[in-house]
Design a protein around this motif. Structure first.
Motif, mmCIF file in Angstrom:
data_model
loop_
_atom_site.group_PDB
_atom_site.id
_atom_site.type_symbol
_atom_site.label_atom_id
_atom_site.label_comp_id
_atom_site.label_asym_id
_atom_site.label_seq_id
_atom_site.Cartn_x
_atom_site.Cartn_y
_atom_site.Cartn_z
ATOM 1 N N MET A 1 0.888 -1.066 -0.140
ATOM 2 C CA MET A 1 -0.026 -0.062 0.004
ATOM 3 C C MET A 1 0.851 1.194 -0.057
ATOM 4 O O MET A 1 1.895 1.332 0.703
ATOM 5 N N THR A 2 0.608 2.219 -0.938
ATOM 6 C CA THR A 2 1.339 3.364 -0.932
ATOM 7 C C THR A 2 0.855 4.442 -0.395
ATOM 8 O O THR A 2 -0.618 4.635 -0.284
ATOM 9 N N ASN A 3 1.682 5.371 0.120
ATOM 10 C CA ASN A 3 1.289 6.769 0.602
ATOM 11 C C ASN A 3 1.331 7.687 -0.175
ATOM 12 O O ASN A 3 2.509 8.000 -0.409
ATOM 13 N N ASP A 4 0.068 8.370 -0.648
ATOM 14 C CA ASP A 4 0.301 9.522 -1.568
ATOM 15 C C ASP A 4 1.285 10.503 -1.266
ATOM 16 O O ASP A 4 1.702 11.357 -2.071
ATOM 17 N N LYS A 5 0.992 10.896 -0.024
ATOM 18 C CA LYS A 5 1.900 11.829 0.503
ATOM 19 C C LYS A 5 3.292 11.723 0.391
ATOM 20 O O LYS A 5 4.241 12.585 0.622
ATOM 21 N N GLU A 6 3.948 10.229 0.048
ATOM 22 C CA GLU A 6 5.090 10.175 -0.045
ATOM 23 C C GLU A 6 5.318 10.174 -1.512
ATOM 24 O O GLU A 6 6.698 9.682 -1.807
ATOM 25 N N GLN A 7 4.509 10.411 -2.470
ATOM 26 C CA GLN A 7 4.603 10.268 -3.770
ATOM 27 C C GLN A 7 5.832 11.173 -4.514
ATOM 28 O O GLN A 7 5.654 12.288 -4.118
ATOM 29 N N ILE A 8 6.458 10.547 -5.272
ATOM 30 C CA ILE A 8 7.372 11.578 -5.903
ATOM 31 C C ILE A 8 6.932 11.541 -7.527
ATOM 32 O O ILE A 8 6.961 10.303 -7.901
ATOM 33 N N THR A 9 7.082 12.727 -7.941
ATOM 34 C CA THR A 9 6.541 12.655 -9.425
ATOM 35 C C THR A 9 7.790 13.231 -10.306
ATOM 36 O O THR A 9 8.289 14.387 -9.773
ATOM 37 N N ILE A 10 8.059 12.552 -11.326
ATOM 38 C CA ILE A 10 9.209 13.289 -12.256
ATOM 39 C C ILE A 10 8.540 13.354 -13.464
ATOM 40 O O ILE A 10 8.117 12.524 -14.180
ATOM 41 N N ILE A 11 8.909 14.723 -14.056
ATOM 42 C CA ILE A 11 8.121 15.119 -15.395
ATOM 43 C C ILE A 11 9.086 15.479 -16.102
ATOM 44 O O ILE A 11 9.882 16.360 -16.164
ATOM 45 N N GLY A 12 9.211 14.785 -17.510
ATOM 46 C CA GLY A 12 10.320 15.463 -18.694
ATOM 47 C C GLY A 12 9.300 16.042 -19.445
ATOM 48 O O GLY A 12 8.133 15.624 -19.756
ATOM 49 N N CYS A 13 9.871 17.486 -19.957
ATOM 50 C CA CYS A 13 9.147 18.170 -20.839
ATOM 51 C C CYS A 13 10.055 18.324 -22.165
ATOM 52 O O CYS A 13 11.347 18.343 -22.177
ATOM 53 N N GLY A 14 9.324 18.937 -23.380
ATOM 54 C CA GLY A 14 9.946 19.083 -24.506
ATOM 55 C C GLY A 14 9.266 18.560 -25.611
ATOM 56 O O GLY A 14 8.426 18.102 -25.877
ATOM 57 N N ASN A 15 9.935 18.644 -26.728
ATOM 58 C CA ASN A 15 9.724 18.339 -28.193
ATOM 59 C C ASN A 15 10.642 17.463 -28.655
ATOM 60 O O ASN A 15 11.666 17.872 -28.983
ATOM 61 N N LEU A 16 10.224 16.286 -28.951
ATOM 62 C CA LEU A 16 11.132 15.260 -29.524
ATOM 63 C C LEU A 16 11.806 15.538 -31.001
ATOM 64 O O LEU A 16 12.736 14.914 -31.492
ATOM 65 N N ASN A 17 11.123 16.412 -31.647
ATOM 66 C CA ASN A 17 11.310 16.824 -32.930
ATOM 67 C C ASN A 17 12.124 18.098 -33.234
ATOM 68 O O ASN A 17 12.492 18.391 -34.136
ATOM 69 N N ARG A 18 12.617 18.496 -31.918
ATOM 70 C CA ARG A 18 13.290 19.856 -31.921
ATOM 71 C C ARG A 18 14.586 19.643 -31.389
ATOM 72 O O ARG A 18 15.172 20.516 -30.399
ATOM 73 N N SER A 19 15.598 18.672 -31.760
ATOM 74 C CA SER A 19 16.724 18.579 -31.294
ATOM 75 C C SER A 19 16.807 18.696 -29.813
ATOM 76 O O SER A 19 16.334 17.967 -29.251
ATOM 77 N N ASP A 20 17.791 19.645 -29.122
ATOM 78 C CA ASP A 20 18.020 19.786 -27.881
ATOM 79 C C ASP A 20 16.651 19.784 -26.999
ATOM 80 O O ASP A 20 16.592 19.667 -25.837
ATOM 81 N N ASP A 21 15.667 20.505 -27.685
ATOM 82 C CA ASP A 21 14.369 20.886 -26.943
ATOM 83 C C ASP A 21 13.918 19.013 -26.491
ATOM 84 O O ASP A 21 13.001 19.181 -25.246
ATOM 85 N N ALA A 22 14.253 18.185 -26.844
ATOM 86 C CA ALA A 22 13.827 16.870 -26.484
ATOM 87 C C ALA A 22 14.460 16.268 -24.961
ATOM 88 O O ALA A 22 14.079 15.310 -24.911
#
Length: 168
Positions: free
Chosen positions: A1-22
């Motif tokens: 059982m997980t505790n939502d208050k312990e949740q860590i979220t990692i999000i990557g942002c960018g555009n895969l078609n725009r070189s370094d923006d990916a």
């Protein structure tokens, strides 16, 4: 059982078609592979592309949020900036276009809308881009920095997981 208050979220942002923006998306994909090999129920990793609204909803309910994206500040290509999210929060300008709603807007809006159900600890990794034109490859400097950020975030995950195992 997980505790939502312990949740860590990692999000990557960018555009895969725009070189370094990916770079943020590529790091998120590599972290997803790492998590497949080293599963932990309290860590979630998302590729949110350029969808700021998705960032806001995926972060909801987490204790900690890490965002990874490219930057364009005329700094040295590949420079890595680790910035507290509070310093980057920006309320969105009134608009009818969700493409104008970026992750920095998601931080401010998420905190305002979700209040205590939005992460209080937010860290943003920005990697200075060399090339934002059309292309599918990272420049060498950005690829090197992506490897650095990947290893730093992976080490943070391992440290967090080991710290939690001691509490069971």
């Amino acid at each position: 059982m997980t505790n939502d208050k312990e949740q860590i979220t990692i999000i990557g942002c960018g555009n895969l078609n725009r070189s370094d923006d990916a770079v943020g998306v590529i790091i998120a994909q590599r972290l997803q592979q790492y998590l497949t090999e080293h599963p932990h129920p309290n860590i979630q990793i998302y590729d949110c592309g350029t969808a700021g609204m998705e960032v806001m909803f995926q972060a909801r309910g987490s204790k900690q949020l890490i965002i990874i994206d490219a930057s364009s500040t005329n700094s040295e290509p590949g420079a890595v900036f680790k910035v507290p999210g509070k310093e980057l929060e920006t309320l969105p300008e009134p608009s009818y276009n969700l493409h104008d709603f970026r992750w920095d807007n998601a931080l401010a809006a998420g905190r305002k809308i979700f209040k205590d159900d939005f992460p209080s600890l937010v860290t943003v990794y920005l990697i200075e881009a060399e090339n934002l034109g059309f292309g599918l490859e990272l420049s060498p400097a950005v690829k090197h920095s992506a490897d650095f950020v990947l290893s730093e975030v992976t080490a943070m995950i391992e440290e967090w997981v080991m710290g939690n195992r001691k509490n069971y």
